[in-house]
Enzyme design. Sequence first.
Site, PDB file in Angstrom:
ATOM      1  N   LYS A  94      54.685  32.880  69.132  1.00 41.69           N
ATOM      2  CA  LYS A  94      55.079  31.669  68.420  1.00 41.69           C
ATOM      3  C   LYS A  94      54.422  30.450  69.068  1.00 41.69           C
ATOM      4  O   LYS A  94      54.313  30.357  70.284  1.00 41.69           O
ATOM      5  CB  LYS A  94      56.602  31.550  68.404  1.00 41.69           C
ATOM      6  N   GLU A 129      61.068  47.914  65.906  1.00 45.27           N
ATOM      7  CA  GLU A 129      62.157  47.409  66.751  1.00 45.27           C
ATOM      8  C   GLU A 129      63.394  47.103  65.908  1.00 45.27           C
ATOM      9  O   GLU A 129      63.349  47.124  64.672  1.00 45.27           O
ATOM     10  CB  GLU A 129      61.699  46.156  67.488  1.00 45.27           C
TER      11      GLU A 129
END
Length: 758
Positions: A194, A52
């Site tokens: 996360k 990405e």
Amino acid sequence: MIQSISSSVRPRRLAFGVSGRLRRCYSPNPFFAVSEEVREAVHSNKPIVALETTIYTHGYPYPENVALASELESIVRINGGVPATIGILNGVAKVGMSPEEIIQLASSVGQASTLKLSRRDLAFATGLRLVGKSFHGGTTIASTMILAHAAGIKVFATGGLGGVHRGAETTMDISADLTELGRTPVTVISSGCKSFLDIPKTLEYLETQGVGVATFADGREGKVDFPAFWARESGVRSPMVLRDEVEAAAVIYAQHQLGLQSGLHFANPIPAEAAIAKAEIDAMIDEAICQADAAGASGKDNTPFILNKIKELSGGKSLAANRALIVSNVKRGALVAGELSKLEGAREDESSKGSKSIRISHFQVSQENNTAANVPSTLYADLAPPPPPPSDPHPPAKVLVAGSLALDHTCTFTPLPSSPSPLTPQPRTSNPATITQSPGGVAHNVALTLHTLGIPSLLHSYIGPDPAGPALLTHLANAGMRTDAIHTLRQSRTAQYVSVNDVKNDLVLGMADMGIIESAGAAPEWRPEVPEGVDWLVLDANWMGGAQRAWLRAARAKGVNTALEPVSVPKAGRVFALGEGEEAVPVWPDHVLDLIAPNRDEVLAMHAAARGAGALEGKGWWSVVDALGIGDGGARSRFERVCGGALVDEGVPQCAVQLLPFAPVVLVFPALEVDPSEVVSVNGAGDTFLGAMVARLVLGGTVESAVGFAQGAAVETLRSRRAVGEGVARLKGTGLGEGIMERGGRGFSMERRKYGVM
């Protein structure tokens, strides 16, 4: 539709899923571009890893983001894969961005026209180009998955997965990454989500979306936790566990064989040495969330705020962990893609033993008993005949070029109006200059000249696992050159060359770091390999003397003609520098060198080295020199008529003649009459000269007839900033005679060789 592919074969089954998006990746599309390297890798079933670009546009500052991009692509290549960096540039979705494109995107950080792009944003970022609005964009996990799938890529490695935010039951804040995994069949490898997200709800949402989730055991036994990005444990058990990349590849293979249109998420725990303990990171997260609530940071501002606070609270420790985990994930992705490529190849070979098979793009139609296919007809709705897989774009090499592939830095002095030295940079101080970078290296320049002139060639060289290496590989691929003889040495630096030029573009000082070539040839296991079918070996003197002689002997054993480019004064005499117990360079008729192309300083250096090695004292050398019939009385006048008194005073023609026993053709690269105003750079002119000479000789020309053509090619390089001038391409076919493939001959033959200094 199937009958248009083969009128005699009716499909039994589809071995890979087919969709309109998959088909369109090979159709002209103003909004979507796949690099040639990625296309070829898909067709050839090579391991490919999607990368990405949001991490570069919205994660790291410039130029640190460029260094990270180069590092990640290098990791993929070192581990046997092809990197496919994906982003939006000037409103076009790019799959497999070139180094120049990555730099252009990465340097646009912070600009209003550089966007963070998810699925919902792709049409806006590309479509508005049609009305004059141009955008760059970093792709998130969701948009990268879409574009990777459209190009036929199955494995995507990234940092961390988006997830369900805490309090999402009221805010509905759920990352688009999760819904994309539910509808796009790409495997995403990350370090989990996360830990300030709601991990249990994230896993529950992925289950609802039909996404298979597993965590790499990473050496652990029994059940393991789904990782929490900075921490290896989250307190939440992973739904499934994978022991290694082989198991991961088997799951991906089955997913595509079953035609499931959802993705997979494989969590790769952060390396233990870079991890932050769960209790420590949890305390930081709680504090960061409190501060975010107090500041009113919600929605799209929530995650950046929390990440910034965690960076502050950890004293930068979280940034180091970020980099370590993305590097680990990309390596894991390359290894998984490699295992998947092996598995698909083995299964395809196995199935082809009992069935006829037609390979179409990156899916396969097989027929076993010529019976009707037991497959829903809707699967064939988008099956239009795609272009056939390209044939090997590289014909068998006629010339092997062995030596340096380097990143060139050209520094041209641009004095200030008040400069006390208006022409030449001053020593021992900083000088204003224009500095450019370009691919170079003597062997590269010679090979590129041959390629430009249409002569099939193969460059044998080495790169290191640093940013320069993959950038050079991408350059070669974009130029249409072969890269299969470029090897990576893990403990070495990619070669680099720095030239300092005066205002007239004449070389003032050159600095070369070619240690990677020297170390490669000195390795105990190293052996030179000359492929079958090669007519010429062109060697540059960046190799040490023993390695040069090994190359020359290997070439002579196969009857291959040889040429040596001396490179520089310090390296020119290496071919004569003998190690303990080594045999001297043989003389005519047992010579291993056919042609050398030094400049006037290099020919003096070669002569001095030969004399210092005692090579000018043997009976064989004397007998050849005597046979030339050059008497003492008339030699000077004859030399002066050819090259002028100044060169005779320097001893250039005399030294060149004394090298003829070792190489029956000595081409002392001549000064070229060019208008100084036309000279842009002197770099690469000599390399272009030799490449053009060999091109002409391969096609059967004589040395005499080739010199003028080679001089013309060198002039085109003098007029260019490139190592091989753009104008060289215009000479293709001009003065080269018939095409090599039509001739089928060996060109410059043993019978046509003769002694000569030119």
